[in-house]
Design a protein around this motif. Sequence first.
Motif, PDB file in Angstrom:
ATOM      1  N   LEU B  93       0.839  -1.202   0.000  1.00 37.35           N
ATOM      2  CA  LEU B  93       0.000   0.000   0.000  1.00 37.35           C
ATOM      3  C   LEU B  93       0.869   1.246   0.000  1.00 37.35           C
ATOM      4  O   LEU B  93       0.606   2.215  -0.734  1.00 37.35           O
ATOM      5  CB  LEU B  93      -0.916  -0.034   1.231  1.00 37.35           C
ATOM      6  N   GLY B  94       1.942   1.208   0.811  1.00 36.61           N
ATOM      7  CA  GLY B  94       2.862   2.341   0.853  1.00 36.61           C
ATOM      8  C   GLY B  94       3.478   2.602  -0.518  1.00 36.61           C
ATOM      9  O   GLY B  94       3.531   3.750  -0.989  1.00 36.61           O
ATOM     10  N   VAL B  95       3.922   1.540  -1.172  1.00 33.60           N
ATOM     11  CA  VAL B  95       4.529   1.674  -2.497  1.00 33.60           C
ATOM     12  C   VAL B  95       3.522   2.266  -3.480  1.00 33.60           C
ATOM     13  O   VAL B  95       3.837   3.182  -4.249  1.00 33.60           O
ATOM     14  CB  VAL B  95       5.025   0.297  -3.004  1.00 33.60           C
ATOM     15  N   ALA B  96       2.280   1.749  -3.424  1.00 34.30           N
ATOM     16  CA  ALA B  96       1.270   2.228  -4.366  1.00 34.30           C
ATOM     17  C   ALA B  96       0.999   3.713  -4.155  1.00 34.30           C
ATOM     18  O   ALA B  96       0.918   4.482  -5.126  1.00 34.30           O
ATOM     19  CB  ALA B  96      -0.020   1.422  -4.191  1.00 34.30           C
ATOM     20  N   LEU B  97       0.884   4.141  -2.902  1.00 35.22           N
ATOM     21  CA  LEU B  97       0.630   5.551  -2.626  1.00 35.22           C
ATOM     22  C   LEU B  97       1.782   6.399  -3.132  1.00 35.22           C
ATOM     23  O   LEU B  97       1.577   7.441  -3.787  1.00 35.22           O
ATOM     24  CB  LEU B  97       0.437   5.777  -1.123  1.00 35.22           C
ATOM     25  N   ALA B  98       3.023   5.952  -2.853  1.00 31.94           N
ATOM     26  CA  ALA B  98       4.193   6.725  -3.258  1.00 31.94           C
ATOM     27  C   ALA B  98       4.282   6.815  -4.780  1.00 31.94           C
ATOM     28  O   ALA B  98       4.617   7.876  -5.326  1.00 31.94           O
ATOM     29  CB  ALA B  98       5.459   6.091  -2.693  1.00 31.94           C
ATOM     30  N   CYS B  99       3.983   5.710  -5.465  1.00 31.80           N
ATOM     31  CA  CYS B  99       4.146   5.708  -6.917  1.00 31.80           C
ATOM     32  C   CYS B  99       3.028   6.483  -7.618  1.00 31.80           C
ATOM     33  O   CYS B  99       3.252   7.107  -8.654  1.00 31.80           O
ATOM     34  CB  CYS B  99       4.180   4.282  -7.455  1.00 31.80           C
ATOM     35  N   LEU B 100       1.833   6.414  -7.050  1.00 32.22           N
ATOM     36  CA  LEU B 100       0.694   7.010  -7.755  1.00 32.22           C
ATOM     37  C   LEU B 100       0.559   8.496  -7.497  1.00 32.22           C
ATOM     38  O   LEU B 100       0.127   9.255  -8.367  1.00 32.22           O
ATOM     39  CB  LEU B 100      -0.603   6.306  -7.354  1.00 32.22           C
ATOM     40  N   PHE B 101       0.910   8.945  -6.282  1.00 28.11           N
ATOM     41  CA  PHE B 101       0.549  10.319  -5.917  1.00 28.11           C
ATOM     42  C   PHE B 101       1.722  11.285  -5.871  1.00 28.11           C
ATOM     43  O   PHE B 101       1.533  12.470  -5.653  1.00 28.11           O
ATOM     44  CB  PHE B 101      -0.195  10.317  -4.585  1.00 28.11           C
ATOM     45  N   ILE B 102       2.941  10.787  -6.042  1.00 29.42           N
ATOM     46  CA  ILE B 102       4.080  11.706  -6.057  1.00 29.42           C
ATOM     47  C   ILE B 102       4.661  11.699  -7.470  1.00 29.42           C
ATOM     48  O   ILE B 102       4.974  10.645  -8.004  1.00 29.42           O
ATOM     49  CB  ILE B 102       5.155  11.289  -5.033  1.00 29.42           C
ATOM     50  N   PRO B 103       4.782  12.891  -8.093  1.00 31.17           N
ATOM     51  CA  PRO B 103       5.369  12.935  -9.443  1.00 31.17           C
ATOM     52  C   PRO B 103       6.887  12.832  -9.370  1.00 31.17           C
ATOM     53  O   PRO B 103       7.577  13.795  -9.077  1.00 31.17           O
ATOM     54  CB  PRO B 103       4.929  14.307  -9.960  1.00 31.17           C
ATOM     55  N   TRP B 104       7.406  11.633  -9.603  1.00 28.52           N
ATOM     56  CA  TRP B 104       8.858  11.431  -9.495  1.00 28.52           C
ATOM     57  C   TRP B 104       9.549  11.860 -10.786  1.00 28.52           C
ATOM     58  O   TRP B 104       9.042  11.590 -11.867  1.00 28.52           O
ATOM     59  CB  TRP B 104       9.171   9.970  -9.225  1.00 28.52           C
ATOM     60  N   TYR B 157     -10.618  -3.248   1.700  1.00 26.18           N
ATOM     61  CA  TYR B 157     -11.465  -2.058   1.786  1.00 26.18           C
ATOM     62  C   TYR B 157     -10.868  -0.929   0.955  1.00 26.18           C
ATOM     63  O   TYR B 157     -11.559  -0.293   0.153  1.00 26.18           O
ATOM     64  CB  TYR B 157     -11.601  -1.634   3.245  1.00 26.18           C
ATOM     65  N   VAL B 158      -9.567  -0.691   1.133  1.00 28.12           N
ATOM     66  CA  VAL B 158      -8.918   0.425   0.437  1.00 28.12           C
ATOM     67  C   VAL B 158      -8.968   0.229  -1.076  1.00 28.12           C
ATOM     68  O   VAL B 158      -9.274   1.152  -1.829  1.00 28.12           O
ATOM     69  CB  VAL B 158      -7.455   0.582   0.919  1.00 28.12           C
ATOM     70  N   LEU B 159      -8.693  -1.017  -1.516  1.00 26.93           N
ATOM     71  CA  LEU B 159      -8.654  -1.257  -2.957  1.00 26.93           C
ATOM     72  C   LEU B 159     -10.047  -1.166  -3.568  1.00 26.93           C
ATOM     73  O   LEU B 159     -10.229  -0.587  -4.649  1.00 26.93           O
ATOM     74  CB  LEU B 159      -8.037  -2.632  -3.253  1.00 26.93           C
ATOM     75  N   VAL B 160     -11.044  -1.710  -2.891  1.00 21.19           N
ATOM     76  CA  VAL B 160     -12.388  -1.714  -3.466  1.00 21.19           C
ATOM     77  C   VAL B 160     -13.011  -0.331  -3.424  1.00 21.19           C
ATOM     78  O   VAL B 160     -13.633   0.119  -4.380  1.00 21.19           O
ATOM     79  CB  VAL B 160     -13.282  -2.747  -2.732  1.00 21.19           C
ATOM     80  N   ASN B 161     -12.822   0.374  -2.304  1.00 22.50           N
ATOM     81  CA  ASN B 161     -13.566   1.614  -2.112  1.00 22.50           C
ATOM     82  C   ASN B 161     -12.789   2.887  -2.415  1.00 22.50           C
ATOM     83  O   ASN B 161     -13.385   3.891  -2.763  1.00 22.50           O
ATOM     84  CB  ASN B 161     -14.074   1.691  -0.676  1.00 22.50           C
ATOM     85  N   LEU B 162     -11.495   2.865  -2.238  1.00 19.97           N
ATOM     86  CA  LEU B 162     -10.771   4.127  -2.333  1.00 19.97           C
ATOM     87  C   LEU B 162      -9.822   4.211  -3.523  1.00 19.97           C
ATOM     88  O   LEU B 162      -9.753   5.237  -4.185  1.00 19.97           O
ATOM     89  CB  LEU B 162      -9.963   4.370  -1.038  1.00 19.97           C
ATOM     90  N   ALA B 174      -4.721   1.701 -10.145  1.00 19.89           N
ATOM     91  CA  ALA B 174      -4.350   1.990 -11.531  1.00 19.89           C
ATOM     92  C   ALA B 174      -2.891   1.589 -11.734  1.00 19.89           C
ATOM     93  O   ALA B 174      -2.148   1.366 -10.775  1.00 19.89           O
ATOM     94  CB  ALA B 174      -4.538   3.470 -11.809  1.00 19.89           C
ATOM     95  N   ARG B 175      -2.475   1.500 -12.996  1.00 20.49           N
ATOM     96  CA  ARG B 175      -1.065   1.210 -13.276  1.00 20.49           C
ATOM     97  C   ARG B 175      -0.198   2.378 -12.809  1.00 20.49           C
ATOM     98  O   ARG B 175      -0.592   3.530 -12.905  1.00 20.49           O
ATOM     99  CB  ARG B 175      -0.854   1.004 -14.774  1.00 20.49           C
ATOM    100  N   PHE B 176       0.995   2.049 -12.321  1.00 19.25           N
ATOM    101  CA  PHE B 176       1.906   3.112 -11.907  1.00 19.25           C
ATOM    102  C   PHE B 176       2.444   3.814 -13.149  1.00 19.25           C
ATOM    103  O   PHE B 176       2.566   3.199 -14.213  1.00 19.25           O
ATOM    104  CB  PHE B 176       3.089   2.538 -11.114  1.00 19.25           C
ATOM    105  N   PRO B 177       2.770   5.128 -13.027  1.00 20.25           N
ATOM    106  CA  PRO B 177       3.300   5.842 -14.197  1.00 20.25           C
ATOM    107  C   PRO B 177       4.610   5.228 -14.704  1.00 20.25           C
ATOM    108  O   PRO B 177       5.362   4.606 -13.951  1.00 20.25           O
ATOM    109  CB  PRO B 177       3.524   7.260 -13.674  1.00 20.25           C
ATOM    110  N   GLU B 178       4.852   5.432 -15.996  1.00 21.35           N
ATOM    111  CA  GLU B 178       6.001   4.851 -16.691  1.00 21.35           C
ATOM    112  C   GLU B 178       7.323   5.127 -15.969  1.00 21.35           C
ATOM    113  O   GLU B 178       8.191   4.261 -15.876  1.00 21.35           O
ATOM    114  CB  GLU B 178       6.048   5.432 -18.109  1.00 21.35           C
ATOM    115  N   ILE B 179       7.444   6.342 -15.415  1.00 21.55           N
ATOM    116  CA  ILE B 179       8.719   6.783 -14.853  1.00 21.55           C
ATOM    117  C   ILE B 179       9.121   5.935 -13.634  1.00 21.55           C
ATOM    118  O   ILE B 179      10.294   5.814 -13.314  1.00 21.55           O
ATOM    119  CB  ILE B 179       8.628   8.290 -14.492  1.00 21.55           C
TER     120      ILE B 179
END
Lengths: 322, 364
Positions: B93-104, B157-162, B174-179
């Motif tokens: 979950l931590g990895v997914a949040l970091a990859c999806l919401f921070i523009p690296w 819960y997080v995956l289904v609802n949020l 969703a898929r993580f960005p290419e970068i």
Amino acid sequence: MDFLTFVQLLDSTVRLATPLLLACLAGLFSERAGIFDIGLEGKMLAAAFFSAAIAAVTGSVWLGLLAGITASMAFSLLHGVASITFRGNQLISGVAINFLAAGLTVLIAQDWFSQGGRTPSLMGGGRFEPITLPFADALDGVPVLGPIYRELISGHSILVYVAFAMVPLTWWILFRTRFGLRLRAVGENPAAVDTAGVSVVGLRYAAVIICGVLCGIAGAYLSTALQAGFVKDMSAGRGFIALAALIFAKWRPWYALYATLLFGLFGALETRPDVIEGLFGLKVQGALLGALPYVMTVIILAGFVGKAIPPRAGGKPYVKER
Amino acid sequence: MDVMPKWAEVTLVPLISLVLAALLSALVILAIGEDPVEAVNLMVTGALGSTYGWGYTLYYATNFLFTGLAVSVAFHAGLFNIGGEGQAMLGGLGVALACLFIPWPHWTLALLGASVAAAVFGAAWAAIPAFLQAKRGSHIVITTIMFNFIGAAVLNYVLVNLMRPPGSMDPATARFPEITHLPTLHDILLPLGINFSKSAPANVTFIIALLACVLVWFLLWRTWLGYEIRSYGKSEPGAKYAGISPVAITMIAMLISGALAGLMAINNVMGEAERLVLNAVEGAGFIGIAVALMGRSHPFGVLLAAILFGFLYQGGAELALWTSIPRELIVVIQALVILFTGALDNMVRMPLERLFLMLRRGNA
């Protein structure tokens, strides 16, 4: 929610609580004797498979039950050999038993039936049929009590009644017989039992075997009464919920009944989201409800709501002084 | 007081346990009407016969390295962390949040950020059982088991609802960005002139796992903290007498353990799936127990055991593909390894000790 829905909810509570209750009492015997058992799950699973497999082959559910109990006892003995005779780590042994059961059941099921790790569906004599108690239909007309008698008390398979009868029986064995006193003593202070000239090893093996028998019945109930046949991983964490209930019940038989009924109710509510919505006016996620027994156990373990104190010699192998 | 020489303790005991587990596994294969020799051949060619096979073997080994190290560190402090599964889930979950919401800006920074997130989430999931053990005396085995189930429910819960993308039925992010995509072993080895399989999932995380091995070794045997962890694990009263705080050591050891388990997520979530799915961990947390037991909780032993289990995992998948032996055979082997190297340890040890005693008397 009307009255009939309520009674039906309680009815499925009873059905879902039964395997938990049997496994919980199984764990109670083992842990009261000082043998921690996190292998309840695996034993149930093994019993579920062998009951369904033998019932499917022979067409007799009673032979199935016997096979289930035998399989569960074999795993219990393995646990006993590892943790009593070789004084190994009881927790690690339990983990091994869970995996052994999870793997072997699918492997053997595939070899015997080639149906992707399941047994054929059980029919007729291969299942435990619901028993209609006397007068269930005659009393139907009586308001309130009639439906309660018909839906809730009557119409379960024999194993449900066995499970509920096991509660007073367990209490009586543990707290009113010499064997029970010694069994509890061996979980608290094995050295004292040894000094009295009673075999610690013998008592602990006896407890582990009783645990195997009860887990065997629990597993047989899963595959021959609750459902009609074995499917992969069908115990689905019930062994761990039973373990949670055991802690919740503070290692006491009557409390075990209440705890497993409560956890059974959670299970029943999980399948009826409409009831929850009608009651509380909000949508509760089934997954979160399913996690409730675990959360409550952690809270109880934390000692914020009454402290759960395990048997003092639990988990420690007994080394006789030389 | 040591009856056995050190070399026998670290090599003979695990080897004999392993041989016993292997023999029993062979019997199981025979019992279901297959040929064990043929099965081993298939497994070896499938897992080690090509760079494709190696790519999968090393990919699985990376997972097991992290979870095996996690269990080992806790073992050294005398704690049994069964919660690797849940901690790795939350790490995901931590990895997914970091990859999806921070523009690296670059994958190296993304890897760094995601690693921190994975470790923090994993450690956080270990923190509550650790605290309850340290402060309230609740048994850590039971609480970590409970937290595995709670973790699965939370993730569900997080995956289904949020975090599910709108319109998708699949409980996954969703898929993580290419970068944020990590270089695979193919990308790393190509400049060196080695043509490693392109489709295998082994990636740069394997190198990080090896680094983690060295760091854990350094921590346990070359630092004050490691010394305190080990002495607390050997004898709690002794450690207390030496002024080591049980609360602090329990917390620190479990936080490190949880962080290591969480770090597994950069391999399976960021390196392989490139999105977070419901059952991303696939039991790797539990295999960590077998790996730690077999590796005698030593990072080097854990490395060997992790590669062995990676081989078993990939070989087992090949077996399931080409024969009628289901994948569950690996679960049986795993159970036997845990049984013999963990619970039935004394069964192997006692006769060996007797043998060495006899030899010693003969020499004297």
